[in-house]
Design an enzyme around this catalytic site. Structure first.
Site, PDB file in Angstrom:
ATOM      1  N   GLU A 118       0.807  -1.219   0.000  1.00  0.00           N
ATOM      2  CA  GLU A 118       0.000   0.000   0.000  1.00  0.00           C
ATOM      3  C   GLU A 118       0.836   1.263   0.000  1.00  0.00           C
ATOM      4  OE1 GLU A 118      -2.845  -0.063   3.212  1.00  0.00           O
ATOM      5  OE2 GLU A 118      -2.980  -2.236   3.037  1.00  0.00           O
ATOM      6  N   CYS A 130      -1.748   1.634   8.110  1.00  0.00           N
ATOM      7  CA  CYS A 130      -0.892   0.549   7.621  1.00  0.00           C
ATOM      8  C   CYS A 130      -1.599  -0.780   7.427  1.00  0.00           C
ATOM      9  CB  CYS A 130       0.217   0.254   8.621  1.00  0.00           C
ATOM     10  SG  CYS A 130       0.993   1.674   9.304  1.00  0.00           S
TER      11      CYS A 130
END
Ligand code: SAH
Length: 350
Positions: free
Chosen positions: A83, A327
């Site tokens: 990501e 995260c």
């Protein structure tokens, strides 16, 4: 490959050295081999057969309706994904990048580490995260101006590739990002922090401290079993002395663990006199984790105690809360095949 390596590689192929410069510059502008229009056609064909221009693509993105933050799910060539988050500030556009697929540090509040580390990213893949974001931003006539290594992974657990990546950022003809605009966050791998201080790379060092004592730190961070806060602070003092830059301590407030007044006072005592800054992070609650965040008044009280003790402190703005900005959350929801929040996804053109 850096500029020198690409040049050596094209020469080995019997091409002239200036082709190396051209290819390097094209790559850093985000071109694929077909787009390298000033190279002869047979050269482009050969490059396509033997090399990779862009190892990272944007598989999916989500744009926050609240603050225009964009979350990327990057696809890698082996099918893995990581990501990235793009945040807009007054001073520019900041990209948060990942350094590993997964993470093996095991912090109990973090979604990236739930399945351990799958593999390290290469320097080229880390650069590729920026190039893909730049391509995404091109339509808006913007580009990434700041980079934070705060996505999935522990940067200092992938030391050599991270250093290589940082050096790539400032190569002539590349993205030419000043390392003063780059922040590297670590959970506190002490020997690597000492090593980093010697690299002559003036990045801002951020340390995920999250506790004022080892006893409390061990409750959420397994890495605290290996290195003490005292050792971490020594490594920080060394970093400050060698680089002249202040260190930033990240401190996520977790209910019932580290967020009380006694903890704030203890933290202030340990950091007193240090050239540092504390960034308080409201805990982003992760579905799979039991830890809870704190109420607003707890944050304010914690902050006030640090301020009264003359410790520079800010509270991190929450961005992208509606797009699983923290995260590892987006990747998990996709990898786990959980598409419950995916109904409104835009599919990226890039
Ligand atoms: N491995 C590095 C960088 C990645 S995490 C590190 O540990 O610093 C970036 C920051 O987000 C770290 O400070 C990390 O502790 C914090 N973080 C991770 N999960 C979080 C959560 N659920 N809520 C708030 N902060 C979190």
């Amino acid at each position: 490959m850096n500029r020198e390596e690409i040049t050596a590689w094209v020469r080995e192929k019997g091409w002239s050295a200036f082709r190396g410069k051209q290819i390097f510059e094209w790559i850093h502008r985000g071109a694929d081999f077909d787009g390298m229009t000033n190279l002869p056609k047979d050269m482009r064909e050969e490059l396509k057969r033997t090399a990779v221009a862009q190892p990272v693509s944007i598989r999916m993105h989500r744009r926050s309706r609240i603050d225009d933050t964009v979350k990327f799910l990057y696809g890698l060539r082996d099918g893995n994904c990581v990501e990235g988050v793009l945040m807009r500030y007054r001073f520019g556009v900041s990209l948060c990048i990942s350094t590993q697929v997964g993470c093996r540090m095991g912090c109990r509040f973090c979604a990236s580490t739930l399945e351990g580390r799958i593999r390290d990213l290469t320097a080229g893949e880390m650069l590729g995260e920026i190039l893909a974001a730049n391509q995404f931003l091109a339509a808006e006539k913007e580009h990434v101006s700041h980079v934070v290594l705060m996505g999935s992974g522990e940067p200092l657990d992938n030391y050599d590739q991270v250093i290589r990546f940082l050096r790539l950022l400032r190569e002539e003809g590349g993205v030419q990002l000043s390392l003063r605009n780059v922040s590297l966050s670590t959970c506190g791998i002490v020997p690597a922090m000492f090593r980093l201080a010697e690299e002559n790379l003036p990045v801002t060092l951020c340390v995920s401290l999250h506790a004022p004592t080892d006893e409390i730190r061990r409750k959420t961070m397994p890495v605290a079993e290996r290195w003490s806060i005292q050792e971490i602070l020594e490594a920080c003092r060394n970093y400050i002395q060698k680089t002249g830059r202040r260190v930033i301590f990240e401190y996520a407030l977790v209910d019932g663990i580290n967020a009380g007044e006694a903890e704030a006072r203890k933290l202030a005592e340990r950091l007193r006199g240090m050239q540092c800054h504390v960034n308080l992070i409201p805990l982003n609650e992760v579905r799979e984790r039991k830890l809870k965040g704190v109420r607003e008044d707890t944050v304010t009280r914690f902050m006030k105690i640090l301020e009264d003790e003359h410790i520079s402190v800010t509270r991190r703005r929450e961005m992208g809360d509606d797009i699983e900005g923290a995260c590892g959350q987006l990747r998990r929801s996709v990898v786990a095949g959980d598409q419950t929040r995916g109904a409104e996804e835009d599919h990226a053109k890039v």
